[in-house]
Scaffold this motif. Structure first.
Motif, PDB file in Angstrom:
ATOM      1  N   UNK A   1       0.685  -1.453  -0.092  1.00  0.00           N
ATOM      2  CA  UNK A   1      -0.004   0.335  -0.411  1.00  0.00           C
ATOM      3  C   UNK A   1       1.025   1.306   0.098  1.00  0.00           C
ATOM      4  N   UNK A   2       1.951   1.438   0.787  1.00  0.00           N
ATOM      5  CA  UNK A   2       2.972   2.930   0.871  1.00  0.00           C
ATOM      6  C   UNK A   2       3.555   2.165  -0.530  1.00  0.00           C
ATOM      7  N   UNK A   3       3.545   1.549  -1.446  1.00  0.00           N
ATOM      8  CA  UNK A   3       4.245   1.491  -2.448  1.00  0.00           C
ATOM      9  C   UNK A   3       2.957   2.112  -3.836  1.00  0.00           C
ATOM     10  N   UNK A   4       1.633   1.629  -3.245  1.00  0.00           N
ATOM     11  CA  UNK A   4       1.478   2.961  -4.499  1.00  0.00           C
ATOM     12  C   UNK A   4       1.312   4.419  -4.062  1.00  0.00           C
ATOM     13  N   UNK A   5       0.707   3.451  -2.444  1.00  0.00           N
ATOM     14  CA  UNK A   5       0.640   5.866  -2.892  1.00  0.00           C
ATOM     15  C   UNK A   5       1.685   6.539  -3.059  1.00  0.00           C
ATOM     16  N   UNK A   6       3.147   6.028  -3.454  1.00  0.00           N
ATOM     17  CA  UNK A   6       3.858   6.488  -3.494  1.00  0.00           C
ATOM     18  C   UNK A   6       3.668   6.283  -5.449  1.00  0.00           C
ATOM     19  N   UNK A   7       4.328   5.905  -5.601  1.00  0.00           N
ATOM     20  CA  UNK A   7       3.172   5.801  -7.126  1.00  0.00           C
ATOM     21  C   UNK A   7       1.927   6.379  -7.306  1.00  0.00           C
ATOM     22  N   UNK A   8       1.026   7.089  -7.153  1.00  0.00           N
ATOM     23  CA  UNK A   8       0.374   7.543  -7.092  1.00  0.00           C
ATOM     24  C   UNK A   8       0.350   9.206  -6.086  1.00  0.00           C
ATOM     25  N   UNK A   9       1.523   9.464  -5.975  1.00  0.00           N
ATOM     26  CA  UNK A   9       1.797  10.184  -5.172  1.00  0.00           C
ATOM     27  C   UNK A   9       1.143  10.987  -4.259  1.00  0.00           C
ATOM     28  N   UNK A  10       0.584  10.054  -3.446  1.00  0.00           N
ATOM     29  CA  UNK A  10      -0.230  10.343  -2.411  1.00  0.00           C
ATOM     30  C   UNK A  10       0.413   9.669  -0.846  1.00  0.00           C
ATOM     31  N   UNK A  11       0.127  11.021   0.084  1.00  0.00           N
ATOM     32  CA  UNK A  11       0.769  10.704   1.299  1.00  0.00           C
ATOM     33  C   UNK A  11      -0.600  10.356   2.340  1.00  0.00           C
ATOM     34  N   UNK A  12       0.100   9.743   3.443  1.00  0.00           N
ATOM     35  CA  UNK A  12      -0.897   8.746   3.966  1.00  0.00           C
ATOM     36  C   UNK A  12      -0.296   8.702   5.501  1.00  0.00           C
ATOM     37  N   UNK A  13      -1.228   9.134   7.171  1.00  0.00           N
ATOM     38  CA  UNK A  13      -0.322   8.326   8.009  1.00  0.00           C
ATOM     39  C   UNK A  13      -0.193   7.380   8.289  1.00  0.00           C
ATOM     40  N   UNK A  14       0.126   6.733   9.478  1.00  0.00           N
ATOM     41  CA  UNK A  14      -0.099   5.528   9.324  1.00  0.00           C
ATOM     42  C   UNK A  14      -1.366   5.013  10.419  1.00  0.00           C
ATOM     43  N   UNK A  15      -2.019   5.638  10.826  1.00  0.00           N
ATOM     44  CA  UNK A  15      -3.567   5.514  10.971  1.00  0.00           C
ATOM     45  C   UNK A  15      -4.590   5.011   9.753  1.00  0.00           C
TER      46      UNK A  15
END
Lengths: 100, 481
Positions: A9-23
């Motif tokens: 999911x973290x990798x996907x977020x990076x590909x999508x240029x999106x950031x998420x908090x741990x929660x």
């Protein structure tokens, strides 16, 4: 059943240029797994004899002639930019001085 | 309410005969918008533009000038449709300050028909959602019961028509976004054939599935509006050269026509009251001379899975353009260009939009592309073949629009999958590309509207109007919503 890890999911977020908090990541991963398990249903459709090698839309032959026409002015385009200068979009430095 | 509660075609006659002027009517609608502000149906009201247009139409009428089909009639458009000089937010924080530099073809066609565009409707952010709760400007409420959602994504358009703020609205429908809110708010919602209406100037969600359509208080109103907005557009290569029929001249006879019933639409998840309303509608059609035919759509229950793969893949690609550089909101603090993208996108997009971008990039990424995206495209073809086989046996297919009536605000917002499942009957239509219409067909014991969906062959919207209008004119429940 497709499984997805928090690292994926973290990798996907990076590909999508999106950031998420741990929660957010935790909740996201579990929602995502639910959705992926659901869309796995497509494997119940028998597609053995389906050939995708044909054009997607009938309109492809109706390409218009490549003629120059009036479009929006530079001012109209730039009007919505969050930051602009002398009719250009302003971005942070992307190439350092002396760089490539 | 003598004028406001008229349907579009009735008010058209009153305007033409001089019983009321467009300025008077527009002012009444603006008053009604203020009066019903609590439902949050509109993101912006185009008061000056509307009054100026109304005044011009009244003068032209007085001077005997030939006027368009919607002359002087107040209309609302969804806030993902560009109208030059107005804000087009897509209900996103990202675009809260975006002012359209040009006008979408469908909006231009309304203007050319002398319509009075009075406001821009609330929606789920970037048209992603089934309840209008994903709006950055607060959820729209269902005018029939403000504890309930109006449906989505064109929830504001449906609520506005249902609350008599206007005489018709444009919405967009990618997986049910016109038909589901129409069903929840007790109005008529039409998704035309893919390619019938130009998408130029309409902010893209899933380009191969998106279609502009109408929300109205009668079937005839829908036909009048569709006639105005249809047609090929050189700026949208997927818009079709198919001839635009005289839709508003609706044939009244359905004798001998065949109505298809697929058991897959009437499964165990269907609410009892909805089922009863549908059974009533089916016997109505039988009584009026239609022939009932059993058809089969074996892959119907897979359509939602197909939809979430294809639509999210296209959404991820379409929304890649939101970078915080050329338009939209830019994050205040960032370290470099990449961080600018990350921060702007993370702050600008809401949760559901992020989820779809992530899902889209997942199904398109290497290692998963064949298993998800290509497989879904193949399954789409199977669904097309099944519908095509069904339509060789019937003229129109009838189904519920949704398995249940409008749900309570907050009821499904924490569980994305249960929200997605709301669209299980509407999504297959977009996957196949045919036209469909939701029509009010009753109410449940709490007074919430029930909708039925009529589905026709490609380019055969006329059949929907035909089956829709006879029902609306002659069935007691249709008038009772």
């Amino acid at each position: 059943m497709p499984k997805i890890s928090i690292d994926e999911v973290k990798k996907l977020a990076k590909l999508s240029r999106l950031e998420f908090s741990q929660e957010e990541l935790q909740k996201f991963t579990s929602d995502f797994e639910g959705i992926l398990n659901y869309v796995d249903l497509i494997n119940k459709v028998n597609t053995q004899n389906v050939d995708l090698k044909e054009k997607a839309i009938d309109a492809e032959e109706d390409l218009r002639a490549d003629i120059i026409t009036k479009s929006l002015s530079q001012d109209e385009i730039i009007a919505n930019a969050p930051l602009s200068e002398d009719g250009a979009f302003v971005v942070p430095t992307t190439v350092e001085e002396g760089g490539q | 309410m003598d004028y406001l509660n008229k349907s579009l075609f009735e008010i058209k006659e009153l305007l033409e005969s001089g019983k009321i002027s467009s300025v008077e009517l527009t002012k009444m609608c603006l008053e009604q918008i203020k009066h019903t502000q609590n439902i949050n149906a509109l993101i912006s009201v185009c008061e000056d533009f509307a009054l100026k247009t109304a005044k011009r139409v009244d003068e032209d009428r007085k001077n005997g000038k030939k006027l368009g089909a919607l002359a002087g009639i107040p209309i609302v458009i969804k806030d993902n449709i560009n109208l030059k000089g107005t804000k087009t937010t897509c209900a996103s924080k990202f675009l809260e300050n975006f002012v359209s530099p040009y006008t979408a073809t469908c909006a231009q066609k309304l203007i050319d028909a002398d319509a009075v565009i009075i406001g821009k409707a609330n929606m789920d952010e970037f048209a992603m959602g089934s309840s209008n709760e994903n709006s950055a400007f607060g959820a729209a409420l269902n005018p029939k019961n403000t504890m309930c959602v109006p449906g989505g994504s064109s929830g504001g358009s449906a609520a506005s028509v249902s609350a008599y703020q206007c005489f018709g609205a444009l919405g967009t429908d990618t997986g049910g976004s016109i038909r589901e809110p129409a069903s929840f708010c007790g109005v008529v919602g039409l998704k035309p054939t893919y390619g019938r209406v130009s998408r130029y100037g309409v902010v893209a969600f899933a380009s191969s599935l998106d279609q502009v359509g109408t929300l109205t208080r009668s079937v005839k109103d829908s036909a009048i509006m569709l006639e105005v907005i249809s047609g090929q557009d050189k700026n949208d290569m997927t818009s079709s050269a198919e001839k635009v029929p005289n839709f508003s001249n609706i044939k009244s006879d359905i004798k001998g026509l065949k109505i298809g019933i697929a058991k897959e639409f009437f499964n165990e998840n269907l609410n009892e009251e909805v089922k009863k309303s549908l059974d009533d509608a089916i016997s109505f059609y039988k009584k009026n001379g239609a022939e009932l035919v059993d058809i089969s759509l074996p892959s119907l229950d897979k359509a939602l899975a197909v939809y979430y793969i294809i639509s999210s893949a296209e959404a991820a690609s379409n929304l890649a353009r939101f970078d915080g550089v050329r338009y939209g909101v830019r994050a205040q603090k960032f370290s470099d260009i990449n961080d600018l993208y990350f921060k702007s996108r993370s702050q600008g997009f809401g949760g559901e939009v992020k989820r779809r971008i992530m899902l889209g990039n997942y199904v398109l990424s290497s290692g998963y592309f064949d298993a998800f995206y290509r497989k879904a495209k193949k399954a789409q073809k199977v669904l097309k073949q099944e519908f095509s086989a069904a339509f060789s046996k019937c003229d129109v297919i009838i189904s519920p629009t949704t398995a249940n009536v409008a749900f309570k605000i907050g009821e499904k917002s924490s569980d994305p999958l249960s929200m997605y499942l709301t669209d299980i009957f509407t999504v297959p239509i977009n996957i196949v590309g045919v036209p469909a219409m939701s029509i009010p067909c009753g109410k449940n014991k709490d007074g919430l509207p029930i909708g039925m969906q009529l589905i026709a062959k490609q380019w055969n919207e006329e059949m929907l109007f035909r089956f829709g209008e006879i029902f609306e004119k002659n069935h007691k429940e249709a008038k009772n919503v």
